[in-house]
Design a protein around this motif. Structure first.
Motif, PDB file in Angstrom:
ATOM      1  N   ILE A  55       0.820  -1.222   0.000  1.00 12.50           N
ATOM      2  CA  ILE A  55       0.000   0.000   0.000  1.00 12.50           C
ATOM      3  C   ILE A  55       0.850   1.267   0.000  1.00 12.50           C
ATOM      4  CG2 ILE A  55      -1.816   1.291   1.213  1.00 12.50           C
ATOM      5  CD1 ILE A  55      -2.828  -1.421   0.599  1.00 12.50           C
ATOM      6  N   PHE A  56       0.497   2.172  -0.927  1.00 14.17           N
ATOM      7  CA  PHE A  56       0.953   3.565  -0.863  1.00 14.17           C
ATOM      8  C   PHE A  56      -0.264   4.381  -0.426  1.00 14.17           C
ATOM      9  CE2 PHE A  56       1.607   7.416  -3.930  1.00 14.17           C
ATOM     10  CZ  PHE A  56       1.851   8.264  -2.870  1.00 14.17           C
ATOM     11  N   LEU A  57      -0.229   4.877   0.810  1.00  8.41           N
ATOM     12  CA  LEU A  57      -1.338   5.650   1.355  1.00  8.41           C
ATOM     13  C   LEU A  57      -1.091   7.130   1.051  1.00  8.41           C
ATOM     14  CD1 LEU A  57      -3.982   5.511   2.913  1.00  8.41           C
ATOM     15  CD2 LEU A  57      -2.671   5.557   5.044  1.00  8.41           C
ATOM     16  N   ASP A  58      -1.821   7.624   0.047  1.00  9.90           N
ATOM     17  CA  ASP A  58      -1.565   8.953  -0.524  1.00  9.90           C
ATOM     18  C   ASP A  58      -2.485   9.986   0.127  1.00  9.90           C
ATOM     19  OD1 ASP A  58      -0.853  11.012  -2.268  1.00  9.90           O
ATOM     20  OD2 ASP A  58      -2.125  10.286  -3.902  1.00  9.90           O
ATOM     21  N   GLU A  77       0.968   3.149  12.784  1.00  7.60           N
ATOM     22  CA  GLU A  77       0.433   1.869  13.278  1.00  7.60           C
ATOM     23  C   GLU A  77      -0.085   1.002  12.133  1.00  7.60           C
ATOM     24  OE1 GLU A  77       0.753   0.787  16.268  1.00  7.60           O
ATOM     25  OE2 GLU A  77       1.519   2.653  17.135  1.00  7.60           O
ATOM     26  N   LEU A  78      -0.465   1.629  11.030  1.00 13.12           N
ATOM     27  CA  LEU A  78      -0.959   0.852   9.876  1.00 13.12           C
ATOM     28  C   LEU A  78       0.188   0.167   9.134  1.00 13.12           C
ATOM     29  CD1 LEU A  78      -3.624   3.293   8.386  1.00 13.12           C
ATOM     30  CD2 LEU A  78      -4.045   1.200   9.678  1.00 13.12           C
ATOM     31  N   ASP A  79       1.390   0.709   9.328  1.00 13.11           N
ATOM     32  CA  ASP A  79       2.597   0.139   8.724  1.00 13.11           C
ATOM     33  C   ASP A  79       2.431  -0.101   7.214  1.00 13.11           C
ATOM     34  OD1 ASP A  79       5.229  -0.592   8.904  1.00 13.11           O
ATOM     35  OD2 ASP A  79       4.814  -2.677   9.465  1.00 13.11           O
ATOM     36  N   VAL A  80       1.938   0.924   6.509  1.00 11.61           N
ATOM     37  CA  VAL A  80       1.846   0.814   5.049  1.00 11.61           C
ATOM     38  C   VAL A  80       3.257   0.903   4.456  1.00 11.61           C
ATOM     39  CG1 VAL A  80      -0.501   1.726   4.884  1.00 11.61           C
ATOM     40  CG2 VAL A  80       1.455   3.306   4.780  1.00 11.61           C
ATOM     41  N   ASP A  81       3.375   0.646   3.170  1.00 18.64           N
ATOM     42  CA  ASP A  81       4.706   0.620   2.545  1.00 18.64           C
ATOM     43  C   ASP A  81       5.229   2.023   2.236  1.00 18.64           C
ATOM     44  OD1 ASP A  81       5.133  -2.432   2.050  1.00 18.64           O
ATOM     45  OD2 ASP A  81       3.041  -1.981   1.636  1.00 18.64           O
ATOM     46  N   ILE A  82       4.312   2.904   1.802  1.00 19.65           N
ATOM     47  CA  ILE A  82       4.688   4.300   1.514  1.00 19.65           C
ATOM     48  C   ILE A  82       3.550   5.203   1.973  1.00 19.65           C
ATOM     49  CG2 ILE A  82       5.173   6.017  -0.300  1.00 19.65           C
ATOM     50  CD1 ILE A  82       6.250   3.836  -2.083  1.00 19.65           C
ATOM     51  N   THR A  83       3.895   6.362   2.523  1.00 18.44           N
ATOM     52  CA  THR A  83       2.898   7.421   2.703  1.00 18.44           C
ATOM     53  C   THR A  83       3.568   8.758   2.399  1.00 18.44           C
ATOM     54  OG1 THR A  83       1.061   8.188   4.068  1.00 18.44           O
ATOM     55  CG2 THR A  83       3.138   7.823   5.211  1.00 18.44           C
ATOM     56  N   LYS A 109       8.041   3.955   4.008  1.00 17.78           N
ATOM     57  CA  LYS A 109       8.872   4.978   3.362  1.00 17.78           C
ATOM     58  C   LYS A 109       8.056   6.268   3.298  1.00 17.78           C
ATOM     59  CE  LYS A 109      12.027   2.550   0.253  1.00 17.78           C
ATOM     60  NZ  LYS A 109      11.798   1.127   0.501  1.00 17.78           N
ATOM     61  N   LEU A 110       8.740   7.396   3.523  1.00 17.98           N
ATOM     62  CA  LEU A 110       8.032   8.677   3.524  1.00 17.98           C
ATOM     63  C   LEU A 110       8.457   9.525   2.321  1.00 17.98           C
ATOM     64  CD1 LEU A 110       5.995  10.451   4.995  1.00 17.98           C
ATOM     65  CD2 LEU A 110       7.869  11.345   6.389  1.00 17.98           C
ATOM     66  N   PHE A 111       7.455   9.919   1.530  1.00 20.31           N
ATOM     67  CA  PHE A 111       7.681  10.741   0.346  1.00 20.31           C
ATOM     68  C   PHE A 111       7.068  12.121   0.541  1.00 20.31           C
ATOM     69  CE2 PHE A 111       9.167   8.093  -3.341  1.00 20.31           C
ATOM     70  CZ  PHE A 111       9.479   6.972  -2.607  1.00 20.31           C
ATOM     71  N   ALA A 112       7.543  13.093  -0.222  1.00 21.16           N
ATOM     72  CA  ALA A 112       6.946  14.432  -0.192  1.00 21.16           C
ATOM     73  C   ALA A 112       6.443  14.807  -1.577  1.00 21.16           C
ATOM     74  CB  ALA A 112       7.979  15.456   0.268  1.00 21.16           C
ATOM     75  N   ASN A 149      15.509  14.334   5.563  1.00 23.89           N
ATOM     76  CA  ASN A 149      15.837  12.907   5.592  1.00 23.89           C
ATOM     77  C   ASN A 149      14.664  12.003   5.195  1.00 23.89           C
ATOM     78  OD1 ASN A 149      17.708  10.903   5.870  1.00 23.89           O
ATOM     79  ND2 ASN A 149      17.278  10.569   8.050  1.00 23.89           N
ATOM     80  N   LEU A 150      13.794  12.510   4.285  1.00 14.33           N
ATOM     81  CA  LEU A 150      12.733  11.655   3.755  1.00 14.33           C
ATOM     82  C   LEU A 150      13.314  10.737   2.680  1.00 14.33           C
ATOM     83  CD1 LEU A 150      10.992  13.467   5.451  1.00 14.33           C
ATOM     84  CD2 LEU A 150       9.416  13.738   3.535  1.00 14.33           C
ATOM     85  N   ASP A 151      12.494   9.800   2.205  1.00 11.28           N
ATOM     86  CA  ASP A 151      12.997   8.818   1.246  1.00 11.28           C
ATOM     87  C   ASP A 151      12.903   9.281  -0.206  1.00 11.28           C
ATOM     88  OD1 ASP A 151      13.473   6.414   3.079  1.00 11.28           O
ATOM     89  OD2 ASP A 151      11.465   7.068   3.626  1.00 11.28           O
ATOM     90  N   GLY A 152      11.887  10.062  -0.516  1.00 12.78           N
ATOM     91  CA  GLY A 152      11.743  10.420  -1.923  1.00 12.78           C
ATOM     92  C   GLY A 152      10.680  11.466  -2.153  1.00 12.78           C
ATOM     93  N   VAL A 153      10.418  11.730  -3.417  1.00 14.05           N
ATOM     94  CA  VAL A 153       9.403  12.715  -3.806  1.00 14.05           C
ATOM     95  C   VAL A 153       8.468  12.154  -4.864  1.00 14.05           C
ATOM     96  CG1 VAL A 153      10.660  14.853  -3.308  1.00 14.05           C
ATOM     97  CG2 VAL A 153      10.985  13.713  -5.491  1.00 14.05           C
ATOM     98  N   VAL A 154       7.255  12.689  -4.863  1.00 15.78           N
ATOM     99  CA  VAL A 154       6.303  12.444  -5.948  1.00 15.78           C
ATOM    100  C   VAL A 154       6.596  13.504  -6.996  1.00 15.78           C
ATOM    101  CG1 VAL A 154       3.866  12.323  -6.576  1.00 15.78           C
ATOM    102  CG2 VAL A 154       4.582  11.672  -4.259  1.00 15.78           C
TER     103      VAL A 154
END
Ligand code: C5P
Length: 226
Positions: A55-58, A77-83, A109-112, A149-154
């Motif tokens: 899951i990518f929770l957008d 707590e939901l432990d999704v793969d990306i948000t 993983k956290l994206f911006a 220190n986030l993982d990536g960007v949209v």
């Protein structure tokens, strides 16, 4: 590893599950956005995870740092793969979002999101009173994302190589097969082109969800992006 993520822009879980049935035994990465999440809540995410979907929770969080921190503790707590969050919330907000995920031991993983693609130079300058071009703002927000220190960007596939240079993963919508219409997307790329441009994740919506054979379309996207 490159991944194809299907944008699940459906109004409720029944329509989502009808669609997922068409994919047979495929277990794709799913992007669940505000529409489905607000309609169905966290139980949908738990259910999909139990069924084996990634899951990518957008939800694009954007508020004061403390509020985003508290909200991200719940999402952790939901432990999704990306948000994700909006980079426009600033470096401190992004750091607090990351801190909350670390504290919940989430492997998320956290994206911006940098600048929304619905904005252009004129709206940025005249409406939002941000000087410079969209491209300059995207780069500045990406550097802030790295500083937090986030993982990536949209971003657009056409910005993927810039993100790689900054040291960020890129997750790119605006994907169409060569035979599709662009719909409302401005700058599109095929899965193969996105791969050449350096995308790490592609988000594909209507080219799969509205295809005559969604399973075949999904498998083609995976093959072309492998
Ligand atoms: O149907 P389509 O492939 O255009 O869907 C793309 C998905 O990616 C949608 O869920 C859309 O909201 C999302 N998205 C986008 N452009 C952005 C950010 C998100 O198209 N800049």
């Amino acid at each position: 590893m490159r991944e194809v993520i299907i944008a699940c822009d459906f109004k409720n879980k029944e329509t989502l599950y009808d669609f997922l049935e068409k994919l047979g035994d495929e277990k794709p990465y799913l992007k669940i956005g505000m529409q489905l999440y607000y309609a169905e809540g966290a139980n949908l995410i738990k259910d999909l995870k139990a069924k084996g979907f990634k899951i990518f929770l957008d939800l694009k969080l954007h508020d004061i740092p403390n509020t985003v921190y508290s909200a991200m503790k719940v999402l952790g707590e939901l432990d999704v793969d990306i948000t994700n969050v909006h980079a426009a919330g600033g470096i401190e907000m992004m750091k607090k979002a990351k801190e909350a995920l670390v504290e919940t031991n989430a492997s998320t993983k956290l994206f911006a999101v940098t600048i929304l693609t619905s904005l252009n130079d004129q709206k940025l300058n005249d409406e939002l009173k941000i000087t410079g071009t969209v491209d300059e703002a995207v780069k500045a927000y990406a550097l802030n994302t790295k500083a937090a220190n986030l993982d990536g960007v949209v971003c657009s596939p056409y910005e993927a190589s810039m993100m790689k240079e900054i040291g960020l993963l890129s997750l790119t919508p605006g994907i169409r097969f060569a035979s599709d219409s662009a719909d409302d997307q401005q700058r599109v790329a095929t899965p193969a082109k996105a791969k050449d441009l350096g995308s790490d994740y592609i988000v594909v919506g209507r080219s799969i969800t509205k295809a005559d054979d969604p399973k075949a379309a999904y498998i083609k996207a995976k093959e072309d992006f492998k």
